[in-house]
Design an enzyme around this catalytic site. Structure first.
Site, PDB file in Angstrom:
ATOM      1  N   SER A 129       3.347  -5.819  -5.049  1.00 11.13           N
ATOM      2  CA  SER A 129       2.661  -4.986  -6.045  1.00 11.13           C
ATOM      3  C   SER A 129       3.370  -3.660  -6.266  1.00 11.13           C
ATOM      4  CB  SER A 129       1.223  -4.713  -5.580  1.00 11.13           C
ATOM      5  OG  SER A 129       1.259  -3.980  -4.352  1.00 11.13           O
ATOM      6  N   GLY A 139       6.725 -11.206  -5.488  1.00 16.29           N
ATOM      7  CA  GLY A 139       5.385 -11.167  -4.903  1.00 16.29           C
ATOM      8  C   GLY A 139       4.989  -9.868  -4.248  1.00 16.29           C
ATOM      9  N   TYR A 157      -5.388  -8.359  14.053  1.00  9.77           N
ATOM     10  CA  TYR A 157      -4.132  -9.131  14.070  1.00  9.77           C
ATOM     11  C   TYR A 157      -4.326 -10.533  14.644  1.00  9.77           C
ATOM     12  CZ  TYR A 157      -1.799  -5.154  12.211  1.00  9.77           C
ATOM     13  OH  TYR A 157      -1.437  -4.155  11.350  1.00  9.77           O
ATOM     14  N   CYS A 188       8.110  -7.268  31.265  1.00 13.06           N
ATOM     15  CA  CYS A 188       8.706  -6.002  31.730  1.00 13.06           C
ATOM     16  C   CYS A 188       7.723  -5.308  32.690  1.00 13.06           C
ATOM     17  CB  CYS A 188       9.093  -5.110  30.563  1.00 13.06           C
ATOM     18  SG  CYS A 188       7.740  -4.569  29.547  1.00 13.06           S
ATOM     19  N   ARG A 220      -5.383 -12.841  11.949  1.00 17.14           N
ATOM     20  CA  ARG A 220      -4.273 -13.240  11.080  1.00 17.14           C
ATOM     21  C   ARG A 220      -3.319 -14.180  11.816  1.00 17.14           C
ATOM     22  NH1 ARG A 220      -2.364  -7.550   8.901  1.00 17.14           N
ATOM     23  NH2 ARG A 220      -0.915  -8.736   7.615  1.00 17.14           N
ATOM     24  N   HIS A 266       8.613  -4.732   8.084  1.00 14.42           N
ATOM     25  CA  HIS A 266       7.310  -4.272   8.592  1.00 14.42           C
ATOM     26  C   HIS A 266       6.894  -5.003   9.856  1.00 14.42           C
ATOM     27  CE1 HIS A 266       6.231  -2.646   4.344  1.00 14.42           C
ATOM     28  NE2 HIS A 266       7.016  -1.829   5.019  1.00 14.42           N
TER      29      HIS A 266
HETATM   30  C1  BV8 Z   1       6.846   5.300   5.899  1.00 17.86           C
HETATM   31  C2  BV8 Z   1       2.442  -4.262   8.192  1.00 17.86           C
HETATM   32  C3  BV8 Z   1       8.298   7.114   6.432  1.00 17.86           C
HETATM   33  C4  BV8 Z   1       1.024  -4.098   8.654  1.00 17.86           C
HETATM   34  C5  BV8 Z   1       2.495  -2.857   6.225  1.00 17.86           C
HETATM   35  C6  BV8 Z   1       0.420   9.331   3.531  1.00 17.86           C
HETATM   36  C7  BV8 Z   1       0.569   9.329   4.912  1.00 17.86           C
HETATM   37  C8  BV8 Z   1       1.523   8.528   5.555  1.00 17.86           C
HETATM   38  C9  BV8 Z   1       2.348   7.715   4.792  1.00 17.86           C
HETATM   39  C10 BV8 Z   1       2.166   7.726   3.426  1.00 17.86           C
HETATM   40  C11 BV8 Z   1       1.233   8.518   2.789  1.00 17.86           C
HETATM   41  N1  BV8 Z   1       1.315   8.294   1.448  1.00 17.86           N
HETATM   42  C12 BV8 Z   1       2.275   7.376   1.221  1.00 17.86           C
HETATM   43  C13 BV8 Z   1       2.812   7.043   2.408  1.00 17.86           C
HETATM   44  C14 BV8 Z   1       3.875   6.088   2.635  1.00 17.86           C
HETATM   45  C15 BV8 Z   1       3.206   4.780   3.022  1.00 17.86           C
HETATM   46  C16 BV8 Z   1       2.681   4.131   1.765  1.00 17.86           C
HETATM   47  O1  BV8 Z   1       3.463   3.700   0.946  1.00 17.86           O
HETATM   48  N2  BV8 Z   1       1.354   4.095   1.631  1.00 17.86           N
HETATM   49  C17 BV8 Z   1       0.759   3.492   0.455  1.00 17.86           C
HETATM   50  C18 BV8 Z   1      -0.615   2.903   0.838  1.00 17.86           C
HETATM   51  C19 BV8 Z   1       0.612   4.573  -0.616  1.00 17.86           C
HETATM   52  N3  BV8 Z   1       4.230   3.992   3.638  1.00 17.86           N
HETATM   53  C20 BV8 Z   1       4.376   4.021   4.968  1.00 17.86           C
HETATM   54  O2  BV8 Z   1       3.632   4.594   5.725  1.00 17.86           O
HETATM   55  C21 BV8 Z   1       5.602   3.296   5.466  1.00 17.86           C
HETATM   56  N4  BV8 Z   1       6.345   4.167   6.335  1.00 17.86           N
HETATM   57  O3  BV8 Z   1       6.695   5.748   4.783  1.00 17.86           O
HETATM   58  O4  BV8 Z   1       7.568   5.967   6.877  1.00 17.86           O
HETATM   59  C22 BV8 Z   1       9.667   6.649   6.016  1.00 17.86           C
HETATM   60  C23 BV8 Z   1       9.967   6.502   4.667  1.00 17.86           C
HETATM   61  C24 BV8 Z   1      11.242   6.083   4.303  1.00 17.86           C
HETATM   62  C25 BV8 Z   1      12.176   5.787   5.276  1.00 17.86           C
HETATM   63  C26 BV8 Z   1      11.826   5.932   6.608  1.00 17.86           C
HETATM   64  C27 BV8 Z   1      10.568   6.333   6.984  1.00 17.86           C
HETATM   65  C28 BV8 Z   1       5.220   2.089   6.287  1.00 17.86           C
HETATM   66  C29 BV8 Z   1       4.443   1.133   5.426  1.00 17.86           C
HETATM   67  C30 BV8 Z   1       4.273  -0.174   6.199  1.00 17.86           C
HETATM   68  C31 BV8 Z   1       2.806  -0.461   6.396  1.00 17.86           C
HETATM   69  N5  BV8 Z   1       2.683  -1.804   6.960  1.00 17.86           N
HETATM   70  N6  BV8 Z   1       2.488  -4.083   6.746  1.00 17.86           N
HETATM   71  C32 BV8 Z   1       0.219  -5.316   8.334  1.00 17.86           C
HETATM   72  O5  BV8 Z   1       0.695  -6.204   7.612  1.00 17.86           O
HETATM   73  O6  BV8 Z   1      -0.908  -5.380   8.852  1.00 17.86           O
HETATM   74  S1  BV8 Z   1       2.323  -2.682   4.576  1.00 17.86           S
HETATM   75  C33 BV8 Z   1       1.616  -4.073   3.957  1.00 17.86           C
HETATM   76  O7  BV8 Z   1       1.061  -3.722   2.729  1.00 17.86           O
HETATM   77  C34 BV8 Z   1       2.623  -5.128   3.623  1.00 17.86           C
HETATM   78  O8  BV8 Z   1       3.637  -5.238   4.578  1.00 17.86           O
HETATM   79  C35 BV8 Z   1       3.117  -4.726   2.278  1.00 17.86           C
HETATM   80  O9  BV8 Z   1       4.210  -3.854   2.384  1.00 17.86           O
HETATM   81  C36 BV8 Z   1       1.946  -3.976   1.741  1.00 17.86           C
HETATM   82  C37 BV8 Z   1       1.226  -4.857   0.767  1.00 17.86           C
HETATM   83  O10 BV8 Z   1       2.047  -4.898  -0.332  1.00 17.86           O
HETATM   84  P1  BV8 Z   1       2.414  -6.293  -1.008  1.00 17.86           P
HETATM   85  O11 BV8 Z   1       3.199  -7.108  -0.077  1.00 17.86           O
HETATM   86  O12 BV8 Z   1       2.998  -5.920  -2.301  1.00 17.86           O
HETATM   87  O13 BV8 Z   1       1.035  -7.033  -1.200  1.00 17.86           O
HETATM   88  P2  BV8 Z   1      -0.057  -6.736  -2.315  1.00 17.86           P
HETATM   89  O14 BV8 Z   1      -1.264  -7.513  -1.951  1.00 17.86           O
HETATM   90  O15 BV8 Z   1      -0.151  -5.248  -2.524  1.00 17.86           O
HETATM   91  O16 BV8 Z   1       0.587  -7.340  -3.648  1.00 17.86           O
HETATM   92  C38 BV8 Z   1       0.791  -8.720  -3.746  1.00 17.86           C
HETATM   93  C39 BV8 Z   1       1.480  -8.941  -5.082  1.00 17.86           C
HETATM   94  O17 BV8 Z   1       1.721 -10.350  -5.206  1.00 17.86           O
HETATM   95  C40 BV8 Z   1       0.633  -8.542  -6.272  1.00 17.86           C
HETATM   96  O18 BV8 Z   1       1.443  -7.868  -7.214  1.00 17.86           O
HETATM   97  C41 BV8 Z   1       0.145  -9.870  -6.852  1.00 17.86           C
HETATM   98  O19 BV8 Z   1       0.034  -9.823  -8.262  1.00 17.86           O
HETATM   99  C42 BV8 Z   1       1.261 -10.788  -6.455  1.00 17.86           C
HETATM  100  N7  BV8 Z   1       0.850 -12.182  -6.276  1.00 17.86           N
HETATM  101  C43 BV8 Z   1      -0.338 -12.651  -5.827  1.00 17.86           C
HETATM  102  N8  BV8 Z   1      -0.294 -14.003  -5.799  1.00 17.86           N
HETATM  103  C44 BV8 Z   1       0.943 -14.368  -6.225  1.00 17.86           C
HETATM  104  C45 BV8 Z   1       1.671 -13.215  -6.523  1.00 17.86           C
HETATM  105  N9  BV8 Z   1       2.935 -13.245  -6.975  1.00 17.86           N
HETATM  106  C46 BV8 Z   1       3.504 -14.466  -7.143  1.00 17.86           C
HETATM  107  N10 BV8 Z   1       2.857 -15.623  -6.879  1.00 17.86           N
HETATM  108  C47 BV8 Z   1       1.592 -15.615  -6.425  1.00 17.86           C
HETATM  109  N11 BV8 Z   1       0.969 -16.777  -6.179  1.00 17.86           N
END
Ligand code: BV8
Length: 251
Positions: A200, A198, A76, A158, A79, A131
């Site tokens: 995925s 933006g 972190y 704290c 970043r 997040h």
């Molecule tokens: C939850 C902070 C319950 C950290 C992030 C097994 C075990 C445990 C959990 C799970 C499991 N299987 C599935 C899950 C759920 C899990 C999940 O979804 N996992 C995935 C990997 C399958 N989710 C969780 O654990 C969440 N919590 O489920 O709790 C619950 C559920 C419901 C209600 C209450 C409780 C918590 C997930 C949060 C994790 N923390 N971030 C950090 O940043 O270090 S996630 C992190 O990754 C981001 O915040 C973001 O959400 C994610 C990345 O996704 P994107 O933002 O979409 O980025 P990405 O690179 O993937 O895509 C970029 C897009 O932009 C692409 O499409 C690209 O084409 C496009 N792009 C690129 N350039 C451009 C562009 N578009 C336009 N212009 C450009 N120039």
């Protein structure tokens, strides 16, 4: 002024905007890493989901923080240093969403998955960081938040923090509950326009928001470089760099 294209037009002067004519009363916008890509912040998939050869899912978890807090803090802090560097700034897409919020006469909520502060710096106000936030630390005992200074230190005040060892990044890790979910689901249930920018569509529950909006009868629009994993759920798509497709859509 007429509506321009299929976008919604928000005049700066007090005429009836197309948004009202088009009867949009409540807009929810969801953003992901792609909106910050043109500001120079690497996306998750763009880094093929790796950092120092660690899978992000293996670093951004509570287990990783217990196992190796220094590794997670290094992840972190790297970043934070990037975000705090002078060459990182909001881009036209961030500014267009801030302008949309300012000009739209109805309800507006911006939900971001991003932990950077570029939306705030562009002027967005009604904003939820579902997040968490990179530039804040949290006491694991009191839950109190502490802004992180440019030297990456914090004013830990704290008592539990004074005793040491209780600060963590104010970031939602995989397996943790995202923030303000009740408010997000409530607002999605009331919206009539849902715009995703933006992201995925790989991470839940954010990736499921479009289905909530569709069930509420909202018009759903995907503004992304390419079709996302949940692209089929959207009624409208505009693919291209966010700085182009977002500015074109909201002009
Ligand atoms: C939850 C902070 C319950 C950290 C992030 C097994 C075990 C445990 C959990 C799970 C499991 N299987 C599935 C899950 C759920 C899990 C999940 O979804 N996992 C995935 C990997 C399958 N989710 C969780 O654990 C969440 N919590 O489920 O709790 C619950 C559920 C419901 C209600 C209450 C409780 C918590 C997930 C949060 C994790 N923390 N971030 C950090 O940043 O270090 S996630 C992190 O990754 C981001 O915040 C973001 O959400 C994610 C990345 O996704 P994107 O933002 O979409 O980025 P990405 O690179 O993937 O895509 C970029 C897009 O932009 C692409 O499409 C690209 O084409 C496009 N792009 C690129 N350039 C451009 C562009 N578009 C336009 N212009 C450009 N120039």
């Amino acid at each position: 002024s007429p509506c321009l294209g299929r976008g919604v037009f928000f005049p700066s002067d007090p005429v009836i905007s197309c948004a009202e004519k088009m009867k949009y009363q409540s807009i929810v916008v969801l953003t992901g890493a792609g909106i910050s890509a043109e500001s120079g912040i690497r996306t998750f998939r763009g880094a093929d989901g790796l950092w120092e050869n660690h899978r992000l899912e293996d670093v951004a978890t509570p287990e990783a923080f217990i196992r190796d807090p220094q590794l997670v803090q290094r992840f972190y802090n790297e970043r934070r240093r990037q975000l705090l560097s002078p060459d990182i700034a909001p881009n036209a897409a961030h500014r267009a969403l801030a302008q949309l919020e300012q000009n739209f006469p109805g309800d507006f909520l911006l939900v971001t998955q991003n932990i950077d502060d570029l939306h705030e710096r562009a002027g967005s106000r009604n904003l939820i960081h579902m997040h968490g936030e990179l530039l804040k630390a949290r006491c694991v005992i009191s839950g109190e938040l502490f802004p992180i200074r440019s030297d990456l230190g914090t004013e830990a005040v704290c008592d539990c923090c004074q005793r040491g060892g209780t600060l963590r990044p104010h970031v939602v890790w995989f397996g943790e509950m995202p923030l303000e979910m009740d408010r997000i689901y409530h607002t999605l249930g009331e919206c009539d326009l849902f715009i995703s920018v933006g992201t995925s569509g790989n991470v839940y529950p954010a990736a499921g928001f479009v289905e909530c909006a569709n069930m509420a009868g909202a018009h759903s629009v995907e503004l992304n470089l390419e079709r996302s994993s949940v692209g089929d759920a959207f009624a409208e798509h505009h693919h291209g760099p966010a700085s182009e497709v977002v500015t074109a859509f909201v002009r």
